[in-house]
Design an enzyme around this catalytic site. Structure first.
Site, mmCIF file in Angstrom:
data_model
loop_
_atom_site.group_PDB
_atom_site.id
_atom_site.type_symbol
_atom_site.label_atom_id
_atom_site.label_comp_id
_atom_site.label_asym_id
_atom_site.label_seq_id
_atom_site.Cartn_x
_atom_site.Cartn_y
_atom_site.Cartn_z
ATOM 1 N N GLU A 93 0.599 -2.701 -6.823
ATOM 2 C CA GLU A 93 -0.263 -3.291 -5.776
ATOM 3 C C GLU A 93 -1.636 -3.601 -6.345
ATOM 4 O O GLU A 93 -2.265 -4.594 -5.961
ATOM 5 C CB GLU A 93 -0.329 -2.334 -4.572
ATOM 6 C CG GLU A 93 0.974 -2.394 -3.768
ATOM 7 C CD GLU A 93 1.367 -1.099 -3.089
ATOM 8 O OE1 GLU A 93 0.527 -0.197 -2.945
ATOM 9 O OE2 GLU A 93 2.546 -0.993 -2.694
ATOM 10 N N GLY A 168 8.624 -0.209 -1.383
ATOM 11 C CA GLY A 168 8.486 -0.464 0.050
ATOM 12 C C GLY A 168 9.574 -1.352 0.625
ATOM 13 O O GLY A 168 9.445 -1.873 1.727
HETATM 14 P P1 PGA Z 1 7.699 3.355 -1.790
HETATM 15 O O1 PGA Z 1 6.409 3.209 -2.718
HETATM 16 O O2 PGA Z 1 8.265 4.726 -2.016
HETATM 17 O O3 PGA Z 1 7.201 3.158 -0.395
HETATM 18 O O4 PGA Z 1 8.658 2.295 -2.219
HETATM 19 C C1 PGA Z 1 6.372 3.736 -4.015
HETATM 20 C C2 PGA Z 1 5.071 3.445 -4.673
HETATM 21 O O5 PGA Z 1 4.483 2.382 -4.429
HETATM 22 O O6 PGA Z 1 4.580 4.268 -5.468
#
Ligand code: PGA
Length: 250
Positions: A93, A168
């Site tokens: 991100e 996600g």
């Molecule tokens: P998630 O995120 O478990 O919601 O897929 C993992 C992360 O971004 O570290």
């Protein structure tokens, strides 16, 4: 033996309760490092609540300078004040939304390795890169640029393989694909730092980890723990994940 980690990245979220995790941590049988990563503004609060427990607190990002005119940034010195022992670097991100490059991540890692805080370096390919079978090429480059030129404190480095398409989305990597990439990452670490060090570095898997898939993922030889996003926001779910990892070690 490599250290095992169960880490919860809250991202820009808060959670309803933490006390049950603190209580539960007393019953953890094995040597597992459980870490939560709240937003910067809540590091102090959770640092205080969790003090003296087995649950550690980490930050989701850091800047590479110690102080100065860097509006909106946080230095590792501030993190240390809150008892922060870990920091996530190069999360996808940050790379995708905030345009962080491997070169920037590299500066951050070098700075952090000169402190007592341990970096968790995230690497991973996007969906289109995997569909072109370029995942190893992408991860190799991320590792080479972010970790190139590091000369000491290798033992503090932790890697998290987080395929972007799995974050996600509810679509985790299969244990087979995770193991294949983790063992490839270890080979890359070996060519960067030597075989012995590569063997000692923990490589976590992240991307839609939950209480249903964690057991099979963690069973793989080179999966040394998990970095959990969404499922770490519910204290009971996160506890379950820690419990499954703990039981798998007995
Ligand atoms: P998630 O995120 O478990 O919601 O897929 C993992 C992360 O971004 O570290």
């Amino acid at each position: 033996m490599r250290k095992v980690y169960v880490a919860g990245n809250w991202k820009m979220n808060l959670i309803d309760e933490i006390q049950p995790l603190k209580e539960f941590s007393k019953d953890i049988k094995n040597d597992i490092e459980v870490i939560v990563f709240p937003p910067f503004t809540h590091l102090q609060k959770y640092g205080e609540i969790l003090k003296g427990s087995k649950v550690k607190v980490g930050a989701q990002n850091v800047f590479y300078e110690e102080k100065g005119a860097y509006t909106g940034e946080i230095s590792y010195r501030f993190l240390q004040e809150f008892g922060c022992e870990y920091v996530i670097l190069g999360h996808s991100e940050r790379r995708n939304i905030f345009r962080e490059s491997d070169e920037l991540v590299s500066l951050k890692i070098k700075k952090i390795l000169s402190s007592s805080i341990k970096p968790i370096l995230c690497v991973g390919e996007r969906e289109e890169e995997r569909s072109l079978n370029k995942q190893k090429f992408v991860v190799e480059n991320q590792l080479k640029i972010s970790l190139g030129g590091i000369e000491n404190n290798f033992k503090n480095i932790i890697i998290a393989y987080e395929p972007v398409w799995a974050i996600g989305t509810g679509k985790n990597a299969s244990p087979y694909d995770a193991q294949e990439m983790h063992s490839f990452i270890r080979e890359q670490l070996s060519s960067l730092f030597g075989k012995k060090i590569s063997y000692d570095i923990s490589i976590l898997y992240g991307g839609s980890v939950n209480e249903e898939n964690v057991k099979d993922l963690f069973r793989e030889d080179d999966v040394d723990g998990v970095l959990v996003g969404g499922a770490s926001l519910k204290c009971d779910k996160f506890i379950k994940i820690v419990e499954i990892v703990d039981k798998s070690l007995i």
